[in-house]
Design an enzyme around this catalytic site. Structure first.
Site, short mmCIF file in Angstrom:
data_model
loop_
_atom_site.label_atom_id
_atom_site.label_comp_id
_atom_site.label_asym_id
_atom_site.label_seq_id
_atom_site.Cartn_x
_atom_site.Cartn_y
_atom_site.Cartn_z
N CYS A 9 0.87 -1.19 0.00
CA CYS A 9 0.00 0.00 0.00
C CYS A 9 0.90 1.23 0.00
O CYS A 9 2.08 1.13 -0.36
CB CYS A 9 -0.98 -0.02 1.17
N ASN A 12 2.26 1.45 4.34
CA ASN A 12 2.55 0.17 5.02
C ASN A 12 2.24 0.24 6.52
O ASN A 12 2.90 -0.39 7.33
CB ASN A 12 4.01 -0.29 4.79
N CYS A 14 -1.50 0.89 7.38
CA CYS A 14 -2.94 0.63 7.51
C CYS A 14 -3.38 -0.62 6.75
O CYS A 14 -3.69 -1.65 7.35
CB CYS A 14 -3.77 1.82 7.00
N ARG A 15 -3.40 -0.55 5.41
CA ARG A 15 -4.03 -1.61 4.62
C ARG A 15 -3.16 -2.83 4.40
O ARG A 15 -3.61 -3.97 4.59
CB ARG A 15 -4.49 -1.06 3.26
N SER A 16 -1.91 -2.64 3.96
CA SER A 16 -1.10 -3.83 3.64
C SER A 16 -0.72 -4.65 4.89
O SER A 16 -0.69 -5.87 4.81
CB SER A 16 0.12 -3.49 2.78
N ASP A 124 -8.40 3.99 1.40
CA ASP A 124 -7.37 4.29 2.38
C ASP A 124 -8.02 4.78 3.68
O ASP A 124 -8.63 5.85 3.69
CB ASP A 124 -6.45 5.37 1.80
P1 4NP Z 1 -1.80 2.86 4.04
O1 4NP Z 1 -2.38 4.27 4.60
O2 4NP Z 1 -1.24 3.16 2.68
O3 4NP Z 1 -2.98 1.99 4.00
O4 4NP Z 1 -0.73 2.45 5.05
C1 4NP Z 1 -1.65 5.45 4.63
C2 4NP Z 1 -0.74 5.67 5.63
C3 4NP Z 1 -0.04 6.86 5.68
C4 4NP Z 1 -0.26 7.83 4.71
C5 4NP Z 1 -1.16 7.60 3.70
C6 4NP Z 1 -1.85 6.41 3.65
N1 4NP Z 1 0.45 9.06 4.77
O5 4NP Z 1 0.17 9.94 3.94
O6 4NP Z 1 1.31 9.24 5.64
#
Ligand code: 4NP
Length: 155
Positions: A9, A12, A14-16, A124
């Site tokens: 994702c 790294n 939240c989703r992955s 997200d």
């Molecule tokens: P992920 O979510 O891609 O599912 O881990 C996010 C985590 C952090 C950010 C964006 C999405 N960020 O902009 O810091």
């Protein structure tokens, strides 16, 4: 033969990591933990070394699914392994990977394997806190992915 799966994702956190934890649980339940090895990574570098987001940890705890991984960024080597499944969470992750590393024969979006058609991107939850919806989508995609891998690898 060992099948390697990398969930990707943006951050790294939240989703992955959620997909990795859910998939590991499914793999364990199927008795395939020696045959299928997992990891997750982010296309971005902001959260390297961090634990999963509190929302992801909370929803995994609610479902008694363990996870203690730390965030890392995708490495060129990840994309050189032509046998590894690379499972992106959304189209933006997929495009980022292709732009940086070119085509890969086993690059998919997780929801390519979901039973419900229509939604192709895991939204997200970093911005809207919707970890429950993400968990449902991730679980659906992971079930389909495991079925696909088992059929393809004959395990
Ligand atoms: P992920 O979510 O891609 O599912 O881990 C996010 C985590 C952090 C950010 C964006 C999405 N960020 O902009 O810091």
């Amino acid at each position: 033969m060992t099948v390697h799966v990398l969930f990707v994702c943006l951050g790294n956190i939240c989703r992955s990591p959620m997909a990795e934890a859910v998939f590991q649980q499914l793999v364990n339940e199927a008795g395939l933990s020696e045959q299928i090895k997992l990891d997750s990574a982010g296309t971005g570098s902001w959260h390297i070394g961090e634990k999963a987001h509190a929302g992801t940890r909370r929803i995994l705890e609610e479902h008694t699914i363990p996870y203690d991984g730390r965030a890392r960024q995708v490495r060129p080597n990840d994309m050189m392994d032509r046998e590894q499944f690379i499972i992106a969470m959304d189209e933006s992750n997929l495009n980022d990977l292709q732009r940086r590393y070119g085509d890969h024969p086993r690059l998919y979006r997780l929801l390519d394997f979901a039973s419900q058609t229509g939604i192709k991107d895991v939204p997200d939850p970093y911005y809207n806190d919707n970890f429950e919806t993400v968990f449902q989508l991730v679980t659906d995609g992971c079930r389909g992915l495991l079925r696909h891998i088992r059929e393809e690898a004959g395990i």
